[in-house]
Motif scaffolding. Structure first.
Motif, PDB file in Angstrom:
ATOM      1  N   TYR A 116       5.955   1.445   7.830  1.00 28.14           N
ATOM      2  CA  TYR A 116       6.453   0.123   8.139  1.00 28.14           C
ATOM      3  C   TYR A 116       7.915   0.705   8.195  1.00 28.14           C
ATOM      4  CZ  TYR A 116       9.568  -4.082   7.760  1.00 28.14           C
ATOM      5  OH  TYR A 116      10.072  -4.901   8.319  1.00 28.14           O
ATOM      6  N   ARG A 120      10.761   1.126  11.265  1.00 28.78           N
ATOM      7  CA  ARG A 120      12.410   0.633  11.361  1.00 28.78           C
ATOM      8  C   ARG A 120      13.464   1.524  10.755  1.00 28.78           C
ATOM      9  NH1 ARG A 120      16.441   0.444   7.466  1.00 28.78           N
ATOM     10  NH2 ARG A 120      15.125   1.791   5.674  1.00 28.78           N
ATOM     11  N   LYS A 141       3.251  -8.354  13.002  1.00 20.55           N
ATOM     12  CA  LYS A 141       4.399  -9.462  13.196  1.00 20.55           C
ATOM     13  C   LYS A 141       5.884  -9.092  12.499  1.00 20.55           C
ATOM     14  CE  LYS A 141       5.712 -12.614  15.617  1.00 20.55           C
ATOM     15  NZ  LYS A 141       5.444 -12.749  16.928  1.00 20.55           N
ATOM     16  N   ARG A 142       5.975  -8.547  11.568  1.00 19.59           N
ATOM     17  CA  ARG A 142       6.761  -8.144  10.642  1.00 19.59           C
ATOM     18  C   ARG A 142       7.148  -6.477  11.998  1.00 19.59           C
ATOM     19  NH1 ARG A 142       7.415  -9.070   5.434  1.00 19.59           N
ATOM     20  NH2 ARG A 142       9.343  -7.331   5.419  1.00 19.59           N
ATOM     21  N   GLU A 144       7.116  -5.649  14.854  1.00 19.34           N
ATOM     22  CA  GLU A 144       7.567  -6.932  16.492  1.00 19.34           C
ATOM     23  C   GLU A 144       8.779  -7.009  15.836  1.00 19.34           C
ATOM     24  OE1 GLU A 144       5.396  -9.744  18.323  1.00 19.34           O
ATOM     25  OE2 GLU A 144       7.549 -10.640  18.416  1.00 19.34           O
ATOM     26  N   GLU A 145       8.954  -7.828  14.454  1.00 22.92           N
ATOM     27  CA  GLU A 145      10.593  -8.246  13.741  1.00 22.92           C
ATOM     28  C   GLU A 145      11.479  -6.970  13.445  1.00 22.92           C
ATOM     29  OE1 GLU A 145       8.601 -12.024  12.553  1.00 22.92           O
ATOM     30  OE2 GLU A 145       9.318 -10.383  10.785  1.00 22.92           O
ATOM     31  N   ILE A 146      11.393  -5.811  13.538  1.00 28.69           N
ATOM     32  CA  ILE A 146      11.997  -4.577  14.149  1.00 28.69           C
ATOM     33  C   ILE A 146      12.460  -3.575  14.634  1.00 28.69           C
ATOM     34  CG2 ILE A 146      12.168  -4.621  10.631  1.00 28.69           C
ATOM     35  CD1 ILE A 146      10.323  -2.576  11.144  1.00 28.69           C
ATOM     36  N   SER A 177       1.950 -11.917  19.241  1.00 30.16           N
ATOM     37  CA  SER A 177       2.273 -10.693  19.257  1.00 30.16           C
ATOM     38  C   SER A 177       3.051 -11.216  20.941  1.00 30.16           C
ATOM     39  CB  SER A 177       1.853 -10.170  19.827  1.00 30.16           C
ATOM     40  OG  SER A 177       1.453  -9.171  18.552  1.00 30.16           O
ATOM     41  N   ASN A 178       4.325 -10.963  20.874  1.00 34.78           N
ATOM     42  CA  ASN A 178       5.225 -10.830  22.076  1.00 34.78           C
ATOM     43  C   ASN A 178       5.453  -9.481  22.677  1.00 34.78           C
ATOM     44  OD1 ASN A 178       6.029 -13.763  21.482  1.00 34.78           O
ATOM     45  ND2 ASN A 178       6.974 -13.063  19.575  1.00 34.78           N
TER      46      ASN A 178
END
Lengths: 259, 67
Positions: A116, A120, A141-142, A144-146, A177-178
């Motif tokens: 992670y 990042r 998901k985390r 994807e968000e970063i 997921s996107n």
């Protein structure tokens, strides 16, 4: 056409091929060509003048359809992975980086915390970050968000050939997921690649299943066909499951039998 | 002579050697390698002017097979 979008790149092939464990470079190149893969992974290693044949840069660069995705294999911390990514980008000129941080060589399970952190940093720097992860929907998901370009959950342990042991978790990741979900590691047979694609994966990454097969180019071609079939089935939409039989032939007005 | 650490092993070089001189010694044309000196990536256009110093740690890396 049905393209795989990764960052600003589009690929018509949804099979990503690893280049490790082949008996020699010639066989590896034949397998890459047979697979139709447009994204292939490589690893950074120290130069060794006694093993110049191991240098894959020139032979892979000679394949015009192929984009390199270096990995950070060998890194056991985020800092090491970031350093490897910088070096790899310098050499490859490719924005793709497969973040692979596994501190324990026995099971090669990815370290979620270091992964992670590395993702990042690298996503902020503009890399197309493709992390190899356990099939953990929350972590996916985390990531994807970063700003990760994709997430690449393992089907089972690297090189184990145990297939889609994590299928249920991967299903959740796909639903949530996107970004493209790419099954990375553990696949043994083309039918498993088909299943992954039918589930809705964006692509699969295969290495050992091709490299250590008896005829790697043929196996590469088989995986390519399996991935294409699975993708086509996913796009076509699988029929719903039923707990009871639903007849496909008429059951009435048969030979004078009145019902 | 100066002594550098090249990929974890000691290597002696004439004083004033540039990175390109080291590449010649090891038999690499430099086109397919990445070079890191003391954690600093030395880009191709800087290799002929980057002089190596005694005790420098040099890593020369290539792409090998990997999944």
């Amino acid at each position: 056409m049905d393209f795989l979008q990764l960052g600003s790149y589009t690929f018509s092939s949804r099979l990503i091929l690893g280049t490790g464990k082949f008996s020699n470079t010639t066989v590896m190149l034949e397998a890459v060509k047979a697979s139709g893969a447009q994204l292939v992974t490589v690893a950074l290693r120290r130069f060794n003048r006694e093993q110049l044949a191991d240098d894959l840069f020139s032979p892979l660069k000679a394949l015009p359809e192929v984009t390199l995705m270096p990995n950070t294999s060998g890194a056991s911390t985020a800092a090491e992975a970031v350093r490897a990514a910088h070096i790899a980008r310098e050499l490859s000129g490719s924005p793709f980086i497969k973040v692979e941080i596994h501190p324990n060589p026995q099971h090669l399970m990815p370290d979620p915390i270091e992964t992670y952190e590395a993702c990042r940093i690298l996503a902020k720097e503009g890399f197309f970050v493709m992390p190899y992860i356990a099939a953990d929907p929350v972590l996916a998901k985390r990531l994807e968000e970063i700003g990760c370009t994709s997430v690449m959950p393992l089907g089972s342990a690297i090189g184990s050939g145990q297939g889609l042991a994590t299928a249920e978790m991967i299903n959740i990741i796909i639903r949530e997921s996107n970004i493209p979900v790419i099954v990375d590691a553990g696949l043994r047979s083309p039918s498993e690649a088909t299943l992954a694609m039918e589930m809705g994966c964006g692509a699969v990454l295969v290495n050992s299943a091709v490299a250590v097969s008896e005829h790697p180019p043929e196996m590469a071609e088989a995986f390519a066909e399996a991935v294409a079939a699975g993708r086509k089935a996913f796009k076509a939409g699988l029929m719903p499951k039923s707990s009871s039989a639903i007849a496909t032939s008429p059951l009435t007005a048969f030979l004078g039998v009145n019902t | 002579m100066i002594t550098i650490e090249l990929n974890g092993k000691q290597q002696t070089l004439p004083p004033g050697s540039a990175v390109t001189d080291l590449l010649s010694i090891i038999g690499s044309d430099g086109n397919t390698v990445a070079i890191v000196v003391n954690d600093l990536i030395i880009r191709p256009d800087k290799r002929s002017t980057h002089l190596l110093q005694d005790a420098d740690r040099v890593e020369i890396l290539v792409f090998a097979g990997g999944g």
